[in-house]
Design an enzyme around this catalytic site. Structure first.
Site, short mmCIF file in Angstrom:
data_model
loop_
_atom_site.label_atom_id
_atom_site.label_comp_id
_atom_site.label_asym_id
_atom_site.label_seq_id
_atom_site.Cartn_x
_atom_site.Cartn_y
_atom_site.Cartn_z
N LYS A 71 -1.73 -6.21 0.82
CA LYS A 71 -1.28 -6.05 2.21
C LYS A 71 -0.37 -7.21 2.63
CE LYS A 71 -2.80 -5.34 6.95
NZ LYS A 71 -3.90 -5.31 7.91
N ASN A 80 -5.43 -10.68 9.38
CA ASN A 80 -4.33 -10.57 8.43
C ASN A 80 -4.11 -11.90 7.73
OD1 ASN A 80 -3.58 -7.87 8.90
ND2 ASN A 80 -2.39 -8.44 10.71
N ASN A 140 7.26 -9.20 8.55
CA ASN A 140 6.91 -9.66 9.89
C ASN A 140 7.83 -10.77 10.39
OD1 ASN A 140 4.26 -8.74 11.52
ND2 ASN A 140 4.00 -8.26 9.35
N ASN A 144 3.49 -8.07 4.65
CA ASN A 144 3.38 -8.74 5.94
C ASN A 144 4.10 -10.08 5.98
OD1 ASN A 144 1.96 -6.80 7.34
ND2 ASN A 144 -0.04 -7.72 7.03
#
Length: 337
Positions: A209, A107, A217, A213
């Site tokens: 993405k 990620n 997050n 995130n």
């Protein structure tokens, strides 16, 4: 990568790496996994079990806790998290042959972001994801391909992976080239049951993405809140919007075009419901987080082009402190025991 089974090594057979390994093995490929602890013991004794769509499949894979024993692969999939990659880079390099392809799945902004980039920052190394350039020094850039994982999965118990949702797994050359290698990888993962298109603009996909995130997050970890909580509480919904605006300004400076509005991106997160982000799960379990890859890297990019990011800076600072506090608490508990 023709009709014969492909020799694949998955380094890091956790939730995502384990899901990938089980799917590939079930499709008839030759798979080795690098795992550890009780997870490794269970895989060796009973195989790697995948629970998916109400069914259970036991994949027979070779398993080891030593990277050096997992050589001979046509494809190495790096299934560890971004902050776990530098410490093993030299070991990974020891099993990379001239014909080996190495796939990153981490990620956040990847360590290779400015390699084969063709721009004013070509070759810049990002300290946030590759401290001291250790990864770039060890892994040959021509061996690297990218994949972006959209699966949600978890380790239900040792040796058992439960797939929650998502099969999208696009692949790409890091320069966007449409090569035979990428076409073969797209076919390989498609045969294993993934939605695996070959991308020509992998950096835009990375930002697509990452945009969510880097926002949800850390806020989730700090507030111990689900996506639904964050999006329905007006102050944190506003904070998410401010963070996304700053990140968008950074990405656009590097030529990224965001396909959704911020409101639609937040609505998409809200629709997922009472989901705990991976960073919140890491904090709850006392593990190190991906905050540098998800947020520190974007701040580092912002500094390169002098884009202000006050909200990102503040959230990064307190999330880093949270990680330090959790690590210290874990060490103190271990000493007490």
């Amino acid at each position: 990568m023709g009709s014969d089974p492909v020799n694949i090594t998955i380094i890091g057979a956790g939730a995502i790496g384990g899901h990938i390994a089980a799917k590939l093995a079930a499709a008839g490929e030759s798979v080795k996994v690098v795992a550890r602890g009780e997870h490794l013991k269970a895989i060796r004794e009973r195989g790697l079990k995948l629970k998916e769509n109400g069914e259970e499949v036991v994949a027979r894979v070779e398993a080891t806790d030593r990277i050096a024993e997992a050589g001979g692969a046509d494809l190495i999939v790096l299934g560890v998290k971004a902050h776990q990659l530098a410490p093993i880079a030299a070991e990974v390099a020891s099993i990379v042959s001239p014909t080996t392809t190495v796939m990153t799945t981490q990620n956040g902004i990847p360590w290779w972001y400015f390699f084969k980039h063709i721009g004013p920052h070509e070759g810049v190394r990002l300290e946030s994801v590759d401290p001291g350039g250790v990864i770039a020094d060890h892994l040959p850039i021509d061996a690297i391909v990218a994949a972006i994982s959209y699966q949600a999965a978890e380790i239900e118990s040792a040796g058992v992976i439960r797939h929650i949702e998502g099969h999208r797994f696009p692949v790409a050359e890091i320069d966007g080239g449409k090569t035979e290698r990428i076409a073969a990888l797209s076919d390989l993962f498609t045969r294993a049951g993934f939605k695996s298109p070959a991308l020509s603009d992998v950096r835009t996909e990375i930002w697509t993405k990452l945009w969510g995130n880097l926002t949800f997050n850390p806020v989730s970890a700090l507030a111990h809140a689900t996506l639904e909580d964050i999006c329905r509480f007006e102050p944190t919904r506003a904070l998410a919007g401010a963070m996304m605006r700053e990140a968008q300004a950074v990405g656009e400076t590097f030529g990224i075009r965001f396909r959704l509005s911020i409101d639609k991106r937040i609505a998409g997160a809200e629709s997922i419901g009472a989901h705990k982000t991976s960073m919140l799960q890491d904090i709850e379990q006392g593990r190190a987080t991906e905050v540098d890859a998800l947020l520190g890297s974007v701040i580092e990019l912002a500094r390169l082009v002098s884009v202000p990011t006050p909200h990102l800076d503040a959230i990064y600072a307190v999330t880093k402190l949270l990680g330090e506090t959790v690590a210290r608490s874990g060490s103190e508990l271990s000493l007490a025991l």
